[in-house]
Design a protein around this motif. Sequence first.
Motif, PDB file in Angstrom:
ATOM      1  N   GLY A  86       0.816  -1.206   0.000  1.00 25.68           N
ATOM      2  CA  GLY A  86       0.000   0.000   0.000  1.00 25.68           C
ATOM      3  C   GLY A  86       0.850   1.256   0.000  1.00 25.68           C
ATOM      4  N   SER A  87       0.193   2.394  -0.106  1.00 28.99           N
ATOM      5  CA  SER A  87       0.911   3.664  -0.234  1.00 28.99           C
ATOM      6  C   SER A  87       1.672   4.045   1.024  1.00 28.99           C
ATOM      7  N   ASN A  88       1.324   3.438   2.168  1.00 30.10           N
ATOM      8  CA  ASN A  88       2.036   3.716   3.416  1.00 30.10           C
ATOM      9  C   ASN A  88       2.670   2.463   4.005  1.00 30.10           C
ATOM     10  N   ARG A  92       5.391  -0.912  -2.325  1.00 28.39           N
ATOM     11  CA  ARG A  92       4.661   0.186  -2.962  1.00 28.39           C
ATOM     12  C   ARG A  92       4.806   0.114  -4.480  1.00 28.39           C
ATOM     13  N   PHE A  96       9.355   5.545  -4.393  1.00 26.88           N
ATOM     14  CA  PHE A  96       9.168   6.366  -3.201  1.00 26.88           C
ATOM     15  C   PHE A  96      10.509   6.468  -2.499  1.00 26.88           C
ATOM     16  N   CYS A 109       9.975  -0.802  -3.792  1.00 26.60           N
ATOM     17  CA  CYS A 109       9.183  -0.034  -4.749  1.00 26.60           C
ATOM     18  C   CYS A 109       9.377  -0.646  -6.130  1.00 26.60           C
TER      19      CYS A 109
END
Length: 218
Positions: A86-88, A92, A96, A109
């Motif tokens: 997920g984005s956090n 990802r 990032f 990533c």
Amino acid sequence: MIEDKIVSKTDLLNKLRAYRRTPDDDNIVYKQKIEKALLSNPYLLYALNEKDLESELFNDKGNINWEWDEKNKKYEPLGEWDRYFGSNSNIRPFLFIPDTQTEVKHYICYQVGFDEIPRYSQINKNTEITFTIFVHGNDRMDKLTGLPRHDLIASIIREQFNWSNIFGLQTKLISSKESMTDNNYVVRTLVFQIYYDINGITYSPFGEQSYIRNNESW
């Protein structure tokens, strides 16, 4: 240009949601395949050393928290392994660059793209899948294996993807480079190539049948 037959906001949103299911965009399709592959790999999830999620990866007896699915002939997780994504989270689907932080956390990533079309071909491309691994400097070594963590994670990814057919065509590793950020992260970047991939010739109009349009003007 072919116009989709949309009238309402609902039609528009349904068209956009359909991108998850239609084969038109390799970036989306391939990233979904990568997500599925990574989240089914307990070796990789262990190597991320996310203590808050260890109870999802292993059960109370110390066994891997999954079970064999006889129908599909594969293991299915019993824990919430999707929390690694997920984005956090640790995994990802975009590049990032983590900020300097005291909390020890590692990231994988991945990116999908291409910048080269084979000579004499109008419908092919050489797709590249890039994995960038960020390992926090305070947890560089995996103590139970004695290996540098970024190399351990890279080796697991290499084993899973190199010469595989996860994307429908054979994938090969073409680059593996080590580096370091200026904020205490050790980095390894892996690049895989899918040679002579098809260059997005499928088109799926909203509410209609998908078709090939590589020779059509629009």
